[in-house]
Design an enzyme around this catalytic site. Structure first.
Site, PDB file in Angstrom:
ATOM      1  N   HIS B  65      42.843  -3.234  43.407  1.00  0.00           N
ATOM      2  CA  HIS B  65      42.827  -2.293  44.522  1.00  0.00           C
ATOM      3  C   HIS B  65      44.161  -2.277  45.264  1.00  0.00           C
ATOM      4  O   HIS B  65      44.658  -1.234  45.647  1.00  0.00           O
ATOM      5  CB  HIS B  65      41.689  -2.692  45.469  1.00  0.00           C
ATOM      6  N   HIS B 111      36.775   5.446  48.486  1.00  0.00           N
ATOM      7  CA  HIS B 111      35.964   4.371  49.054  1.00  0.00           C
ATOM      8  C   HIS B 111      34.655   4.330  48.272  1.00  0.00           C
ATOM      9  O   HIS B 111      33.563   4.397  48.821  1.00  0.00           O
ATOM     10  CB  HIS B 111      35.727   4.561  50.556  1.00  0.00           C
TER      11      HIS B 111
END
Lengths: 232, 793
Positions: B65, B111
């Site tokens: 990430h 997200h």
């Protein structure tokens, strides 16, 4: 002539309202910070939309205790002109300047869309350029816009013609389908007893320029500036 | 507000006692998703064993990430420059010059993982995170959009009722979360897209886009400079929420992943609104040197990245961090992903100016550290040095993998199944087919979604959700009453990317840019969100690498460099990957916002012109049928998937967009919309819904093979425009100048009737009102929702 736009932590239509007065109505306007009791000699107070104090506890419930609102109450009691839009209407109800309350929308969801309003009275500083029965295209954007009051209050509002706007069809019919949030009697905006305070859920600040889809709401601001000019 | 505190006595190094408190076991490394090879690199970078806090810091900074370790080597192939680009990838957001001294900051970010585990908070904090990325650069956020992907929500889908109900709750939670955050913050939502495919059942995608404006000479960067300058923490207090969020987002979902709920952050949009106003006001004091939001990996990423960009170090004393809970360890504080926090570096001696602003807005602002000369991240807590890491090893020197890339194979046969060929030979009730398409979840009205979003706050919305692209004006630009505008659109077609990742990615760029051009705006820049499965699988890397090639080619050809974005990998649940889903956001500039062209038919008796590439549409029948297999018609009506994606020639596409912009500037158009999901018939119906305008279309060119080809095929680079008779002549003349394009006058608009005539036969006949009914109610009834007047009835 000077306008004051209240700013609470969480107000988010303060700049929009300011823009209408400064750039479209070309009148002097200033921001009034929630923490100060001074209204800086303003001649009209605009309570803008948003989420004052994050809508914590209940919409408007904390804002009513702010120092600036104590001054607004006195200002209104002395006949000063106060216009509350959306969250501003909620705050004015909580502060006791207007009767009734705004509950959660009947569909339990936030709704943002254009709606039609029927003008119910021209007898106020906010509607004097309008004609009773005239319809206006003005958008709403709220989660708690479901107006409610007890029966005797409603009877009084009707008797004294203090209902300023009702949700209607574009042709001016009052129908259940035209009511976006479940408001009692399709009520979209009401006046106080002295007719110097107006609270309304729809946003005239968002319908003051054709680019935004409607300029109908600007006539409310024009009525207001006209009324102020006549007073001075 | 605390005045500066002394950090002395300053421990020189991490004590052996601290290191002895834990041993680095294979289990501990596995918990941190650190491979043995990566651990060896950590030891080499430090020259010793890491402390537990350091291990935690490495685990988040080296997570997929934060580090982009699988994608970074490929992302380099994307075009990132043009004369308009002020800031390319690598900052909190990309920035382009939009004229009159204004610059526009924008970015899209995913997200996904949190939104599956806790849909409301996951989606809400997705919006919160992208908004902070914008205002940390000094830009006031002026628009958001969302690209959403969910599993099926229709009862007749071939899924269990358990999965169906879960999908419903994810849709409702995500939409409610986006609404709650954006509405309270006060930023208008200008649209986006919502699509449904079975592959997203256990792995929904929530990609949030935000855009803001800043004066070109007032941009702030996330760079620490000035040895001795104070490091100030502002905003919400730090709690234990979101610890290891970045690591979670870098793993596949397995059985029991819902138990990771404590890893999802909790958002407070009111706090964020205060933080925005306070930051913008504090920036105006001139006392801020650099600023970065605390997003993924919170304090860790903001501190080491600001240090690395400035070539300096940061030393922070965690005793000074405002805390929401007692007894938090250094490890927990450094890894917390509590929301609505920022880290800034101020000019020494001017701290009070910043404190005053934050006090006014009722927010914490505390000196927590100092800029130091050594390019290291030094973390002190309770008199102990807890971490002492070279910044570079966390950022630029993080692992980068050239992961094995498999050979991409077409996942389905190219030719249609035999039974489909039979069906396509028989005459059908095409009107019923059109209604079925209009009621399908991918095509039906998304009003249920976007009416929950405030699309009008800030009074700049010239075109809100439901059109081709969102359009906003820039107050204070251009000439009063004719201000400049920005158009923006998101697009991605994952089914196409599944059938051909490279072509699918190109088509997504082309369509997003075309949507922007339909409004009359010139597409000038792009942002991307790459949602893919597990990169450790060579077939997934093949998808990712090909999609990036497609993006690079299309963005270069259409003049829209990519200024930033986000990569989300490991979108898999129980070993099942999602369709490869690159989502593209395109931003365009229109010089006079009052010239914005609507996607809706404006009046009856207008001419309808179809503008499309002037090429032999398909080389042969086989190619044509193959492309039809990827259409919504094949999926919804025939319930089959075969073949490949529609053809696309980027030269033709560029010419088409150029023409659109010119026609809009000359004010010749009443409406313009592109032909996409569902083909021409759906496009004509959708364009008529808002004003209740039908069509009479009878003049198809003879190069269409059959009704399916004419009405339901999804050809790219094709648009439908409407105009009056006088303009029509001018338009045809202009299009004559472009060899690549062809203008096909196919019919006229009507007051109500909706008729399509092919080969002298009426193939679709209805009224616009009759078609609107299934389209407008499908989504709401799938979700069993009621409006206010239905509740009261």
């Amino acid at each position: 002539m000077k306008f004051g736009v209240l700013v609470f932590p969480g107000s988010n239509c303060d700049h929009d309202t300011y823009h209408v007065i400064a750039e479209l109505a070309h009148q002097p306007v200033t921001f009034l910070w929630h923490d100060s009791p001074s209204l800086e000699n303003c001649d009209a107070i605009l309570v803008p939309g948003g989420f004052a104090y994050g809508d914590y506890l209940r919409t408007g419930a904390i804002a009513r205790f702010s120092p600036v609102m104590q001054s607004v109450k006195k200002f209104a009691a002395d006949g000063g002109l106060v216009l509350g839009i959306c969250n501003g209407f909620q705050i004015l109800c909580e502060a006791g300047l207007l009767p009734g309350a705004l509950m959660r929308n009947a569909g339990l969801k936030y709704i943002c869309k254009q709606v039609w309003l029927r003008t119910e009275t021209a007898d106020s500083p906010f509607t004097n350029l309008l004609t009773p029965g005239e319809t206006l295209k003005v958008p709403i954007g709220h989660m708690e816009g479901n107006y409610f009051c007890d029966e005797s209050t409603l009877a009084t509002l009707r008797r004294d013609e203090r209902i300023a706007f009702r949700y209607a069809t574009p042709e001016g019919e009052i129908t259940r389908e035209a009511n976006p949030n479940g408001s009692l009697d399709n009520i979209a905006g009401i006046l106080n007893e002295g007719r110097n305070v107006l609270g309304m859920m729809p946003h005239p600040d968002r319908s003051s320029e054709a680019l935004l889809g409607s300029a109908d709401g600007f006539r409310i601001f024009q009525s207001l500036t006209g009324a102020l000019a006549a007073r001075s | 507000m605390k005045p500066e505190t002394s950090l002395a006595p300053r421990p020189a190094s991490i004590t052996p006692e601290l290191l002895a408190q834990h041993s680095i076991t294979p289990e501990l490394l596995a918990q941190h998703s650190i491979t043995p090879e990566e651990y060896a690199r950590i030891e080499a970078a430090l020259g010793r064993t890491p402390s537990l806090t350091e291990l935690g810091i490495y685990s988040v900074m080296w997570s997929e990430h934060c580090s982009y370790k699988s994608s970074r080597v490929h992302l380099k192939r994307l075009p990132t420059e043009s004369p308009r680009v002020v800031q390319g990838p690598g900052e909190n957001a990309g920035i382009i010059d939009v004229g009159d001294g204004w610059a526009c900051a924008f970015k899209i970010e995913s997200h996904n993982h949190p939104s599956y585990i806790e849909p409301f908070q996951g989606a809400a904090t997705g919006v919160g995170g992208i908004l902070r990325d914008i205002f940390t650069m000094g830009a006031r956020p002026l628009a958001v959009m969302d690209s959403l992907r969910f599993g099926p929500i229709d009862k007749d889908s071939e899924i269990s009722s358990e999965v169906l109900h879960k999908n419903h709750s994810i849709v409702e939670g995500v939409v409610h979360g986006i609404a709650a955050y954006g509405n309270c913050f006060g930023v208008p939502n200008l649209g986006g897209e919502t699509k449904f495919e079975p592959c997203y059942s256990g792995n929904p995608l929530v990609n949030a886009f935000a855009l803001g404006l800043v004066r070109r000479d007032e941009i702030f960067y996330a760079k620490a400079t000035g040895i001795g300058n104070p490091v100030i923490y502002v905003g919400a207090k730090t709690g234990r929420d979101g610890i290891h969020g970045a690591t979670m987002a870098s793993e596949e979902f397995k059985e029991g992943s819902e138990q990771k709920r404590p890893n999802v952050q909790v958002g407070d949009p009111f706090m964020e609104k205060l933080l925005l106003e306070a930051c913008i006001e504090a920036m105006r004091t001139g006392a801020i040197v650099g600023i970065q939001d605390m997003g993924a990996a919170g304090l860790t990423s903001s501190s080491c990245e600001m240090g690395a960009r400035g070539g300096v170090g940061l030393e922070m004393n965690l005793d000074q961090i405002p805390q929401r809970e007692t007894g938090m360890t250094a490890y927990e504080m450094m890894l917390s992903e509590s929301q609505e926090r920022m880290l800034l570096v101020a000019e020494k001696g001017r701290e009070q100016e910043i404190f005053d602003v934050f006090t006014k807005w009722g927010l914490d602002a505390t000196i927590v550290g100092t800029v130091i000369a050594e390019p290291r991240l030094r973390i002190l807590h309770r008199g102990e040095l807890e971490a002492d890491i070279p910044n570079q090893s966390l950022t630029d020197d993080a692992p980068r993998y050239h992961r094995p890339i498999g050979t991409w194979k077409a996942p389905v046969p190219l030719d249609p199944p035999a039974e489909v060929l039979e069906v396509l030979k028989q005459p059908r009730d095409y009107t019923a087919d059109l209604k079925k398409l209009l009621a399908s979840s991918n095509i039906s009205s998304k009003r249920w979604v976007y009416e929950q979003y405030d699309s009008m706050v800030q009074t700049n919305t010239a075109q809100g959700p439901g059109g081709e692209a969102g359009v906003m004006r820039i107050k204070g630009s251009g000439t009063p009453g004719h201000e400049r505008g920005l158009a923006m659109a998101l697009d991605g077609n994952s089914r196409w990317c599944y059938l051909d990742p490279k072509q699918g990615a190109k088509l997504a760029v082309a369509e997003a840019a075309r949507k922007v051009a339909c409004t009359g705006a010139t597409p000038v820049a792009a942002t991307n969100c790459l949602n893919f499965g597990n990169p450790e699988k060579p077939e997934i890397m093949a998808q990712l690498s090909s999609a990036i090639d497609g993006l690079a080619e299309a963005c270069t050809a259409l003049g829209t460099p990519i200024t930033g974005g986000n990569v989300s990998l490991y979108n898999e649940t129980k070993g099942e990957g999602i369709y490869p889903t690159p989502v593209i956001g395109i931003v365009g500039v229109i010089d006079d916002v009052t010239k914005t062209v609507s996607a809706n038919f404006q009046q009856a008796d207008d001419h309808i012109l179809l503008i499309r590439p002037n090429f032999l549409r398909y080389a042969n029948e086989q190619q044509r049928l193959s492309a039809f297999g990827s259409s919504e018609y094949a999926k919804v009506v025939l319930n089959k998937l075969w073949g490949t994606v529609p053809m696309l020639d980027l030269g033709d596409e560029a010419a088409l967009q150029k023409v659109l912009i010119r026609l809009a500037a000359e004010e010749l158009l009443h409406s313009a919309c592109d032909i996409s999901d569902g083909g021409l018939a759906v496009t004509l119906a959708e364009a008529g819904f808002v004003h209740g305008i039908g069509v009479h279309v009878a003049s198809f060119q003879p190069d269409y093979a059959d009704v399916f080809d004419a009405c339901f095929s999804e050809t790219s680079s094709s648009i439908v425009i409407t105009c009056d008779t006088e303009s029509r002549k001018k338009i045809e003349k202009i299009i004559d100048e472009y060899d690549e394009l062809y203008c096909d006058p196919i019919g006229t608009t009507t007051s109500d009737r909706f008729e399509l005539i092919f080969d002298n036969k009426i193939v679709i006949h209805s009224t616009i009102a009759d078609l609107k009914q299934p389209w407008s109610t499908a989504l709401k009834s799938s979700l069993h929702d009621q409006t206010a007047n239905e509740v009261l009835a």
